[in-house]
Motif scaffolding. Structure first.
Motif, PDB file in Angstrom:
ATOM      1  N   TYR A   1       0.804  -1.228   0.000  1.00  0.00           N
ATOM      2  CA  TYR A   1       0.000   0.000   0.000  1.00  0.00           C
ATOM      3  C   TYR A   1       0.837   1.278   0.000  1.00  0.00           C
ATOM      4  CZ  TYR A   1      -3.765  -3.201   0.855  1.00  0.00           C
ATOM      5  OH  TYR A   1      -4.645  -4.228   0.727  1.00  0.00           O
ATOM      6  N   GLY A   2       1.968   1.255   0.648  1.00  0.00           N
ATOM      7  CA  GLY A   2       2.805   2.456   0.723  1.00  0.00           C
ATOM      8  C   GLY A   2       3.631   2.692  -0.517  1.00  0.00           C
TER       9      GLY A   2
ATOM     10  N   ALA B   1     -10.101  10.161  -2.174  1.00  0.00           N
ATOM     11  CA  ALA B   1      -9.282   9.415  -3.142  1.00  0.00           C
ATOM     12  C   ALA B   1     -10.121   8.352  -3.846  1.00  0.00           C
ATOM     13  CB  ALA B   1      -8.087   8.777  -2.436  1.00  0.00           C
ATOM     14  N   MET B   2     -10.960   7.685  -3.084  1.00  0.00           N
ATOM     15  CA  MET B   2     -11.795   6.632  -3.674  1.00  0.00           C
ATOM     16  C   MET B   2     -12.856   7.212  -4.608  1.00  0.00           C
ATOM     17  SD  MET B   2     -12.155   3.872  -0.646  1.00  0.00           S
ATOM     18  CE  MET B   2     -10.733   2.927  -0.111  1.00  0.00           C
ATOM     19  N   ARG B   3     -13.452   8.335  -4.212  1.00  0.00           N
ATOM     20  CA  ARG B   3     -14.412   8.994  -5.118  1.00  0.00           C
ATOM     21  C   ARG B   3     -13.718   9.378  -6.414  1.00  0.00           C
ATOM     22  NH1 ARG B   3     -16.797  10.857  -0.416  1.00  0.00           N
ATOM     23  NH2 ARG B   3     -15.394  12.628  -0.259  1.00  0.00           N
TER      24      ARG B   3
ATOM     25  N   GLY C   1      -2.188   4.809  -9.997  1.00  0.00           N
ATOM     26  CA  GLY C   1      -3.324   4.174 -10.644  1.00  0.00           C
ATOM     27  C   GLY C   1      -3.720   2.829 -10.054  1.00  0.00           C
ATOM     28  N   GLU C   2      -3.001   2.345  -9.056  1.00  0.00           N
ATOM     29  CA  GLU C   2      -3.325   1.042  -8.475  1.00  0.00           C
ATOM     30  C   GLU C   2      -4.509   1.084  -7.518  1.00  0.00           C
ATOM     31  OE1 GLU C   2      -0.256  -1.352  -6.813  1.00  0.00           O
ATOM     32  OE2 GLU C   2       0.888  -1.350  -8.645  1.00  0.00           O
TER      33      GLU C   2
ATOM     34  N   GLU D   1      -8.245   0.320  -0.173  1.00  0.00           N
ATOM     35  CA  GLU D   1      -8.086   0.117  -1.609  1.00  0.00           C
ATOM     36  C   GLU D   1      -9.436  -0.134  -2.247  1.00  0.00           C
ATOM     37  OE1 GLU D   1      -5.928  -3.344  -2.978  1.00  0.00           O
ATOM     38  OE2 GLU D   1      -6.760  -4.575  -1.392  1.00  0.00           O
ATOM     39  N   VAL D   2      -9.450  -0.029  -3.564  1.00  0.00           N
ATOM     40  CA  VAL D   2     -10.645  -0.367  -4.333  1.00  0.00           C
ATOM     41  C   VAL D   2     -10.542  -1.835  -4.710  1.00  0.00           C
ATOM     42  CG1 VAL D   2     -11.932   0.049  -6.472  1.00  0.00           C
ATOM     43  CG2 VAL D   2     -10.907   1.976  -5.219  1.00  0.00           C
TER      44      VAL D   2
END
Length: 153
Positions: free
Chosen positions: A45-46, A111-113, A51-52, A72-73
């Protein structure tokens, strides 16, 4: 450390130098030091490539890491269209109830939006009233999905 309520809290992507303070904060809160686990989490994650759709964010006050959030998505697992998953959020007990958790969660949701996600999910132990209260205060509620488990020992 500056008071978190002073507004002097920055939310940013985690850096390698943040890993030791994150490990120490987690150990303070959970009573377990899990260095190998956090090394793997940081690699995933870090150090996620652009784009991941993975985020490891920290809250910094007075030059000190006082909180972090990771998510994460994920898509099409369990028949679910793409949604955000929050894996961990933790705030230094010395600065809880100063809005840092809200700011971290908000940054993750932003970030997710931006990645096109409209739903955020997480899992927690049914007896973890502290985090349950926090999530409810943020507008989260029971999901339509039911987690199941069995002992396979």
């Amino acid at each position: 450390m500056l008071p978190a309520s002073s507004g002097a809290v920055a939310i940013r992507a985690a850096r390698r130098a943040d890993l030791d303070p994150v490990i120490a904060l987690d150990a303070r809160v959970t009573g377990l030091e899990k260095r190998a686990y956090w090394e793997r989490i940081f690699r995933r994650y870090g150090q996620a490539a652009r784009g991941e759709q993975r985020w490891f964010l920290v809250a910094v006050a007075g030059g000190e890491v006082v909180g972090f959030v990771i998510g994460e998505v994920r898509d099409w697992e369990f028949g679910s269209p793409p949604c955000g998953w929050l894996f961990v959020i933790d705030i230094d007990p010395r600065v809880r109830q100063a809005g840092i958790g809200t700011r971290l969660l908000s940054a993750l949701c932003d970030a997710m939006r931006g990645a096109g996600v409209r739903t955020l999910r997480t899992l927690l132990a049914h007896d973890n009233t502290l985090i349950l209260s926090f999530f409810r205060s943020q507008g989260m509620m029971a999901a339509k999905m039911i987690p199941l488990e069995m002992d396979i020992a």
